[in-house]
Design a protein around this motif. Structure first.
Motif, mmCIF file in Angstrom:
data_model
loop_
_atom_site.group_PDB
_atom_site.id
_atom_site.type_symbol
_atom_site.label_atom_id
_atom_site.label_comp_id
_atom_site.label_asym_id
_atom_site.label_seq_id
_atom_site.Cartn_x
_atom_site.Cartn_y
_atom_site.Cartn_z
ATOM 1 N N GLU A 69 0.837 -1.194 0.000
ATOM 2 C CA GLU A 69 0.000 0.000 0.000
ATOM 3 C C GLU A 69 0.875 1.248 0.000
ATOM 4 O O GLU A 69 1.887 1.322 0.694
ATOM 5 C CB GLU A 69 -0.891 0.003 1.244
ATOM 6 N N PHE A 70 0.498 2.230 -0.789
ATOM 7 C CA PHE A 70 1.253 3.484 -0.851
ATOM 8 C C PHE A 70 0.849 4.390 0.298
ATOM 9 O O PHE A 70 -0.324 4.689 0.489
ATOM 10 C CB PHE A 70 1.010 4.200 -2.180
ATOM 11 N N VAL A 71 1.834 4.795 1.085
ATOM 12 C CA VAL A 71 1.613 5.755 2.161
ATOM 13 C C VAL A 71 2.502 6.954 1.843
ATOM 14 O O VAL A 71 3.722 6.814 1.755
ATOM 15 C CB VAL A 71 1.980 5.161 3.536
ATOM 16 N N PRO A 72 1.937 8.134 1.639
ATOM 17 C CA PRO A 72 2.730 9.284 1.177
ATOM 18 C C PRO A 72 3.552 9.946 2.283
ATOM 19 O O PRO A 72 3.316 11.093 2.673
ATOM 20 C CB PRO A 72 1.664 10.243 0.643
ATOM 21 N N TYR A 73 4.544 9.236 2.811
ATOM 22 C CA TYR A 73 5.456 9.842 3.778
ATOM 23 C C TYR A 73 6.353 10.827 3.043
ATOM 24 O O TYR A 73 7.052 10.470 2.111
ATOM 25 C CB TYR A 73 6.319 8.778 4.453
ATOM 26 N N GLU A 74 6.351 12.080 3.475
ATOM 27 C CA GLU A 74 7.112 13.110 2.775
ATOM 28 C C GLU A 74 8.618 12.898 2.892
ATOM 29 O O GLU A 74 9.362 13.174 1.960
ATOM 30 C CB GLU A 74 6.735 14.486 3.325
ATOM 31 N N HIS A 75 9.076 12.389 4.024
ATOM 32 C CA HIS A 75 10.520 12.268 4.235
ATOM 33 C C HIS A 75 11.147 11.126 3.418
ATOM 34 O O HIS A 75 12.360 11.065 3.300
ATOM 35 C CB HIS A 75 10.821 12.058 5.723
ATOM 36 N N LEU A 76 10.345 10.236 2.852
ATOM 37 C CA LEU A 76 10.899 9.124 2.087
ATOM 38 C C LEU A 76 11.152 9.469 0.624
ATOM 39 O O LEU A 76 11.955 8.828 -0.029
ATOM 40 C CB LEU A 76 9.958 7.912 2.152
ATOM 41 N N HIS A 97 6.449 -1.990 -10.084
ATOM 42 C CA HIS A 97 5.548 -2.773 -9.243
ATOM 43 C C HIS A 97 5.791 -2.505 -7.758
ATOM 44 O O HIS A 97 4.868 -2.566 -6.950
ATOM 45 C CB HIS A 97 5.717 -4.265 -9.535
ATOM 46 N N VAL A 98 7.030 -2.227 -7.390
ATOM 47 C CA VAL A 98 7.388 -2.110 -5.983
ATOM 48 C C VAL A 98 7.740 -0.680 -5.589
ATOM 49 O O VAL A 98 7.448 -0.253 -4.481
ATOM 50 C CB VAL A 98 8.580 -3.047 -5.657
ATOM 51 N N ASN A 99 8.395 0.076 -6.467
ATOM 52 C CA ASN A 99 8.883 1.406 -6.133
ATOM 53 C C ASN A 99 7.901 2.482 -6.581
ATOM 54 O O ASN A 99 7.728 2.705 -7.773
ATOM 55 C CB ASN A 99 10.231 1.660 -6.809
ATOM 56 N N PRO A 100 7.277 3.172 -5.628
ATOM 57 C CA PRO A 100 6.351 4.243 -6.027
ATOM 58 C C PRO A 100 7.115 5.518 -6.373
ATOM 59 O O PRO A 100 8.232 5.745 -5.932
ATOM 60 C CB PRO A 100 5.500 4.441 -4.777
#
Length: 112
Positions: A69-76, A97-100
């Protein structure tokens, strides 16, 4: 008592003499040491590699291949500069497939 004398003699020598002692023993080819390492290779090392390979295979069989699941953490996903290849947003070894991307996963037409 003889073993103690031999040990104290080896410990009393200089580092140069110790190095010469070890290299001289290697040149003469002590067959018992060679046999010991051969046995350790076949009895310990190769089965250890086989067990590690089996473990990796079983872990991949039970691993879920679903997209995380994509979680939009800004620091990542901080991009101070664009990457010098492609469109500048994908890393060099990008896996869609794995890297957003910073705004989420790419939409693929043929999701597996």
């Amino acid at each position: 008592m003889a073993a103690f004398g031999r040990l104290s003699g080896v410990l009393g020598r200089s580092l140069v003499n110790r190095g010469r002692l070890y290299s001289a023993a290697a040149e003469h080819g002590d067959s018992s040491r060679c046999r010991t390492w051969k046995i350790l290779t076949y009895v310990v090392a190769l089965p250890g590699v086989a067990v590690c390979m089996l473990n990796a295979y079983l872990k991949t069989q039970h691993h879920s291949h679903e997209r995380p699941e994509f979680v939009p953490y800004e620091h990542l996903r901080i991009r101070a500069l664009k990457f010098p290849w492609g469109d500048g947003t994908k890393s060099l070894f990008h896996n869609p497939h794995v890297n957003p991307l910073p705004d989420g996963y790419e939409d693929l037409e043929n999701d597996h």
